[in-house]
Design a protein around this motif. Sequence first.
Motif, short mmCIF file in Angstrom:
data_model
loop_
_atom_site.label_atom_id
_atom_site.label_comp_id
_atom_site.label_asym_id
_atom_site.label_seq_id
_atom_site.Cartn_x
_atom_site.Cartn_y
_atom_site.Cartn_z
N SER A 72 44.26 19.90 36.57
CA SER A 72 44.05 21.30 36.87
C SER A 72 44.94 22.00 35.81
O SER A 72 44.53 22.79 35.33
CB SER A 72 44.69 21.65 38.29
OG SER A 72 43.46 21.11 39.25
N THR A 76 43.23 24.49 33.04
CA THR A 76 43.59 26.08 32.92
C THR A 76 43.92 26.41 31.55
O THR A 76 43.82 27.67 31.46
CB THR A 76 44.68 26.42 33.79
OG1 THR A 76 46.07 25.74 33.33
CG2 THR A 76 44.58 26.13 35.09
N GLY A 83 35.65 31.59 30.34
CA GLY A 83 37.10 31.82 30.67
C GLY A 83 37.68 30.44 30.81
O GLY A 83 36.82 29.42 30.20
N PRO A 84 38.64 30.20 31.34
CA PRO A 84 39.48 28.84 31.46
C PRO A 84 38.39 28.03 32.29
O PRO A 84 37.82 28.35 33.39
CB PRO A 84 40.90 29.19 32.37
CG PRO A 84 40.93 30.65 31.90
CD PRO A 84 39.70 31.25 31.92
N THR A 87 40.29 27.81 36.91
CA THR A 87 40.86 29.04 37.40
C THR A 87 41.95 28.60 38.24
O THR A 87 42.28 27.35 38.75
CB THR A 87 40.36 29.91 37.83
OG1 THR A 87 39.71 29.42 39.06
CG2 THR A 87 39.13 30.36 37.14
N TRP A 88 43.26 29.64 38.49
CA TRP A 88 44.38 29.36 39.26
C TRP A 88 44.10 28.98 40.68
O TRP A 88 44.61 28.22 41.45
CB TRP A 88 45.58 30.26 39.08
CG TRP A 88 46.24 30.02 37.71
CD1 TRP A 88 46.25 31.02 36.63
CD2 TRP A 88 47.18 29.03 37.50
NE1 TRP A 88 46.99 30.28 35.64
CE2 TRP A 88 47.55 29.05 36.20
CE3 TRP A 88 47.60 27.75 38.08
CZ2 TRP A 88 48.54 28.33 35.44
CZ3 TRP A 88 48.49 26.86 37.63
CH2 TRP A 88 48.87 27.29 36.08
N ARG A 89 42.94 29.79 40.96
CA ARG A 89 42.46 29.45 42.41
C ARG A 89 41.72 28.27 42.68
O ARG A 89 42.04 27.59 43.87
CB ARG A 89 41.49 30.75 42.79
CG ARG A 89 41.92 32.32 43.15
CD ARG A 89 40.91 33.08 43.59
NE ARG A 89 40.32 32.87 44.88
CZ ARG A 89 39.57 33.69 45.44
NH1 ARG A 89 39.23 34.67 44.88
NH2 ARG A 89 39.12 33.13 46.57
N GLU A 149 44.47 35.48 42.95
CA GLU A 149 44.42 35.81 41.46
C GLU A 149 43.62 37.03 41.12
O GLU A 149 42.39 36.90 40.76
CB GLU A 149 43.54 34.32 40.99
CG GLU A 149 43.63 34.30 39.65
CD GLU A 149 43.17 33.03 38.82
OE1 GLU A 149 43.35 32.86 37.61
OE2 GLU A 149 42.50 32.20 39.65
N ASN A 152 41.13 37.18 38.53
CA ASN A 152 39.76 36.25 38.29
C ASN A 152 38.61 36.97 39.04
O ASN A 152 38.86 36.92 40.39
CB ASN A 152 40.17 35.11 38.84
CG ASN A 152 39.18 33.93 38.83
OD1 ASN A 152 38.11 34.13 38.30
ND2 ASN A 152 39.19 33.10 39.99
#
Length: 207
Positions: A72, A76, A83-84, A87-89, A149, A152
């Motif tokens: 993970s 990121t 985007g990434p 995501t952090w979520r 987040e 996001n």
Amino acid sequence: MTRRLIPGILAMAAIVVASNILVQFLFGQWLTWGAFTYPFAFLVTDLANRLQGPAAARRVVVAGFLVGLACSLVGTQIAGEFGPLVTWRIAIGSGLAFLTAQMVDVGIFDRLREGRWWRAPLVSTLAGSSLDTAIFFSVAFSGALGFLEPGNDVSWAGEVLPMLGIGPEAPLWMSLAVADWLVKLALALVALVPFRLIVARLTEKVV
């Protein structure tokens, strides 16, 4: 770490890495290819539990969690088209779902280990899989948890559509969750075959 744990840890790591890669590729409208590999993590946990006990199974789970965390974190940092890649979520949801569901699986399996050979792996996997799906999709995509987040935008996941294209209207992420859950249920049944064969082979008796 004993040598006996190494096969389980390697198998878990392989499944986690493969699933993190395959989740990037769609399978139809509601699934990714990762949906077909990830559920076998429960098979690895249950085999470790049956053959070596709950303490060993928990060590295998922790190893899988650390590998997933590394995947993970790498995701990121990789930029995709939107985007990434992770995501952090998604990272939070994935880690929380994996660790919680797998530990619940270990606990339920241990309580049921003295019953019919299929009862412990089936019930523990069904419970763990259901919990895994509920935690991951709600944390990663539910609009109610957008504060995790703020930057996001997951509004696409909240688009209201017929469930799986045929049912009552619901947010898109719920259709994705239900499709994922149904695959997990099906593979929980399929996994009983290798579970029985591997345990019988390694113990030279049906348990």
